[in-house]
Design a protein around this motif. Structure first.
Motif, short mmCIF file in Angstrom:
data_model
loop_
_atom_site.label_atom_id
_atom_site.label_comp_id
_atom_site.label_asym_id
_atom_site.label_seq_id
_atom_site.Cartn_x
_atom_site.Cartn_y
_atom_site.Cartn_z
N TYR A 1 36.59 58.27 52.48
CA TYR A 1 35.57 59.31 52.48
C TYR A 1 34.77 59.29 51.18
O TYR A 1 33.54 59.39 51.18
N THR A 2 35.48 59.16 50.07
CA THR A 2 34.81 59.12 48.77
C THR A 2 33.86 57.93 48.68
O THR A 2 32.75 58.03 48.17
N GLU B 1 30.73 58.65 50.29
CA GLU B 1 29.91 59.62 49.57
C GLU B 1 28.96 58.94 48.59
O GLU B 1 27.89 59.43 48.29
N TYR B 2 29.40 57.84 48.03
CA TYR B 2 28.58 57.17 47.01
C TYR B 2 28.29 55.72 47.37
O TYR B 2 28.80 54.81 46.71
N TYR C 1 42.58 57.96 53.69
CA TYR C 1 41.41 58.49 54.38
C TYR C 1 40.45 59.15 53.38
O TYR C 1 39.24 58.95 53.42
N LEU C 2 41.03 59.94 52.45
CA LEU C 2 40.18 60.57 51.42
C LEU C 2 39.47 59.50 50.59
O LEU C 2 38.31 59.67 50.21
N SER D 1 45.69 59.60 44.33
CA SER D 1 44.52 60.37 43.89
C SER D 1 43.26 59.53 43.72
O SER D 1 42.18 60.07 43.59
#
Ligand SMILES: Nc1ncnc2c1ncn2[C@@H]1O[C@H](COP(=O)(O)OP(=O)(O)O)[C@@H](O)[C@H]1O
Ligand SMILES: [Mg+2]
Lengths: 330, 264
Positions: B20-21, B24-25, B16-17, B115
């Motif tokens: 999301y990242t 963002e871009y 999910y992160l 990560s």
């Protein structure tokens, strides 16, 4: 058994010796020579649940190395560590559920996503039930002033804001113990104040044990009831802060504001156990040994020569006491 | 059992992160996608040109090379999408970033792999699927359940195998802290997997089969599909994967133990 038991802890680092001069340097590339360096040298202490401990000492004295061993990042060269009965490097995951770690200058949050998303990941990581997570988040947001920060990606925050978020993150899962290594380094005073209030509250209300290292003695004075002072990897002093003050602060300072100090200065008058200093023509500073004279005697003595307008008496702060202990000026 | 559920939940949180990242871009993602597609296409054209000049490499015509190249690309792009952070082991060691992972209640490797995700690489995965289907049709590989299951098996085992080889190489960074990224060496070897292995000298075939078995992320599975080998690849593949993954895990753990004792 205490919450944290450390016995005869030793950590040796291997360092490569690089020779002097080109010939030596080349030789050492082919035949590397190592020296062992004892960063932590036979340290023992035990810490009970709910204690607030300042782990202090000069640069390079082995504070971070000790914290890294306590948190299971480094394996000790010798000696033993038990945290709540567990060896941190052996039962890493179990131990990690009950601890929080904050390192100044290093963030554990995700750079590109809003702070709240990092917090939610930590909720999953530490398996924090929703109701506890919400309650903590609400309380921490209030104390640390995070409302406006939670929905901003970390990369857009200042150092102080980032550190506040990191510290809140370290407490989200209700850890038993929190290790803070230089958490306030380089921060603005607003962030420092909030962080201190927060940590103090966690310790007072939730009985969260913590160990903190800091260069800022205000952190230590405000937060800790006990200090462990180390130097060259050895414990120099381990005691209650109040006890340290009483034991070592036998010197006090009285500052007199007078009409004119000429009468005393020119007369070179002395009193045993007291040393006088004349800052300018209106001030006299007297440092006296509390075992030899009392304040009234000093005041009486000065008033014989100069009319006194104002008096302030101060003890020395922990920072000066610690400096004195380290450099044997006592 | 509840442990496994916990780790699945955690993995979902990491993914999910990643999404999301990505959001963002958006512009970065588009440039990324275009550049990796261009890179893959030029690589593909290069292989085709060589095949052309050799008048089909060793009995591998244009369509066979489509199948081979796309299979190698499937595993590579899937790895890039989900576990590309094996490539950051070196920088993690140099910057002491494993310190943080070591103080958290999850396996360090899982935290590392979580990560960073590059879902952009799913674009080349799709491209690889298209090329595979194209080659498949022209050659007339039978569309049996067995073959389809084999492709699925290959995508899973091949990606794990591919990632394990990268993990093994990248873990060398635990020992060679100051010497650039030794893991780039793995990429050099992987170049061979785009060509039919049989054109190479015995030594290289041996290395790519028994030592650094990139042969199993392209050549052998493709040969199997096209009936160009007697080897029982569906059985061999998971065995090779298990062996390599265990070896990689061992190197990783040994490196991590060293990190524990020396610090950074
Ligand atoms: N990874 C390492 N390798 C070699 N020496 C180290 C390493 N980390 C720290 N040291 C040395 O160990 C000593 C103690 O360091 P540290 O624990 O960081 O001190 P402090 O936190 O009290 O400033 C220092 O002299 C430092 O140079
Ligand atoms: Mg330090």
């Amino acid at each position: 058994m205490a919450l944290i038991e450390v016995e005869n802890l030793v950590k040796e680092y291997k360092r490569k010796i690089s020779g002097e001069g080109i010939k030596d340097a080349l030789y050492h590339i082919l035949h590397p020579v190592y020296e062992t360096f004892r960063a932590v040298d036979d340290i023992s202490f035990s810490i009970e649940k709910g204690e607030s401990v300042g782990y202090i000492g000069p640069n390079g004295s082995g504070k971070s190395t000790t914290i890294k061993m306590l948190t299971g990042i480094l394996t000790p060269t010798a000696g033993s560590i038990h945290i709540n009965g567990r060896i941190p490097t052996k039962e890493r995951i179990k131990n990690n559920r009950e601890i929080g770690v904050v390192t100044g200058n290093r963030s554990t949050l995700y750079w590109d996503v809003p702070i709240i998303e990092s917090f939610r990941l930590f909720q999953k990581l530490y398996e924090v039930p929703d109701n506890i997570f919400r309650k903590n988040l609400e309380e921490f947001t209030e104390i640390m002033g995070l409302e406006s920060l939670l929905h901003v990606p970390e990369r857009q925050l200042s150092l102080g804001q980032r550190m506040r978020c990191n510290i809140a993150a370290a407490f989200l899962h209700n850890p038993k113990t929190v290790y803070l290594d230089e958490p306030t380094i380089g921060l603005d005073s607003e962030s420092k104040r909030r962080i201190r209030t927060f940590i103090k509250k966690m310790n007072d209300e939730r009985d969260t044990t913590f160990i903190i290292t800091s260069h800022d003695f205000q952190d230590i004075e405000m937060l800790c009831r006990r200090i462990i002072l180390i130097n060259h990897g050895k414990v120099v002093l381990d005691n209650d802060i109040e006890k340290v003050r009483k034991d070592f602060d036998q010197k006090k300072k009285v500052r007199f504001e007078v009409e004119n100090n000429y009468a005393m200065k020119s007369g070179e008058h002395c009193l045993p156990g007291v040393s006088f200093q004349y800052i300018d023509s209106y001030l006299i500073e007297a440092e006296y040994n509390t075992e030899e004279v009392d304040a009234m005697t000093v005041v009486g003595f000065v008033s014989k020569y100069c009319p006194i307008k104002d008096i302030t008496i101060t003890g020395r702060d922990i920072e000066t006491i610690v400096q004195d202990i380290l450099y044997k000026r006592l | 059992m509840s442990r496994i559920r916990h780790y699945i939940d955690l993995e979902k949180a990491y993914l999910y992160l990643g999404v999301y990242t990505l959001k963002e871009y958006p512009l970065d993602s588009i440039i990324w996608i275009i550049s990796i597609i261009l890179r893959e296409i030029t690589g593909f054209i290069g292989v085709l040109l060589i095949a052309r000049s050799l008048d089909g490499i060793n009995g591998w015509d244009f369509y066979a090379i489509c199948v081979l190249f796309s299979m190698a690309m499937l595993t590579e792009s899937l790895g890039q999408s989900f576990v590309d952070s094996v490539w950051s082991i070196g920088s993690h060691v140099r910057k002491g970033k494993f310190d943080t992972y070591l103080t958290r209640p999850a396996p360090v490797l899982m935290q590392l792999l979580g990560s960073r995700c590059n879902f952009q690489a799913m674009s080349t995965f799709t491209m690889a699927l298209v090329i595979l289907i194209y080659g498949w049709e022209h050659i007339g590989i039978p569309l049996t359940i067995g073959n389809i299951l084999f492709v699925l098996e290959f995508i899973i085992c091949g990606t794990i195998l591919n990632t394990s080889i990268y993990l093994a190489f990248n873990s060398l960074n635990f020992w060679l802290v100051n010497s650039g990224n030794v893991a780039e060496l793995a990429l050099t070897f992987r170049q061979f997997s785009k060509y039919p292995l049989s054109i190479f000298p015995k030594l290289i075939i041996g290395v790519m089969t028994y030592m650094i078995p990139f042969g199993f992320v392209g050549f052998y599975p493709a040969s199997y599909l096209m009936g160009k080998t007697d080897w029982n690849v569906p059985v061999l593949l998971p065995i090779v994967m298990l062996i390599v993954a265990s070896a990689a895990g061992l190197i990783w753990r040994t490196g991590m133990k060293g990190y524990n004792s020396t610090g950074t």
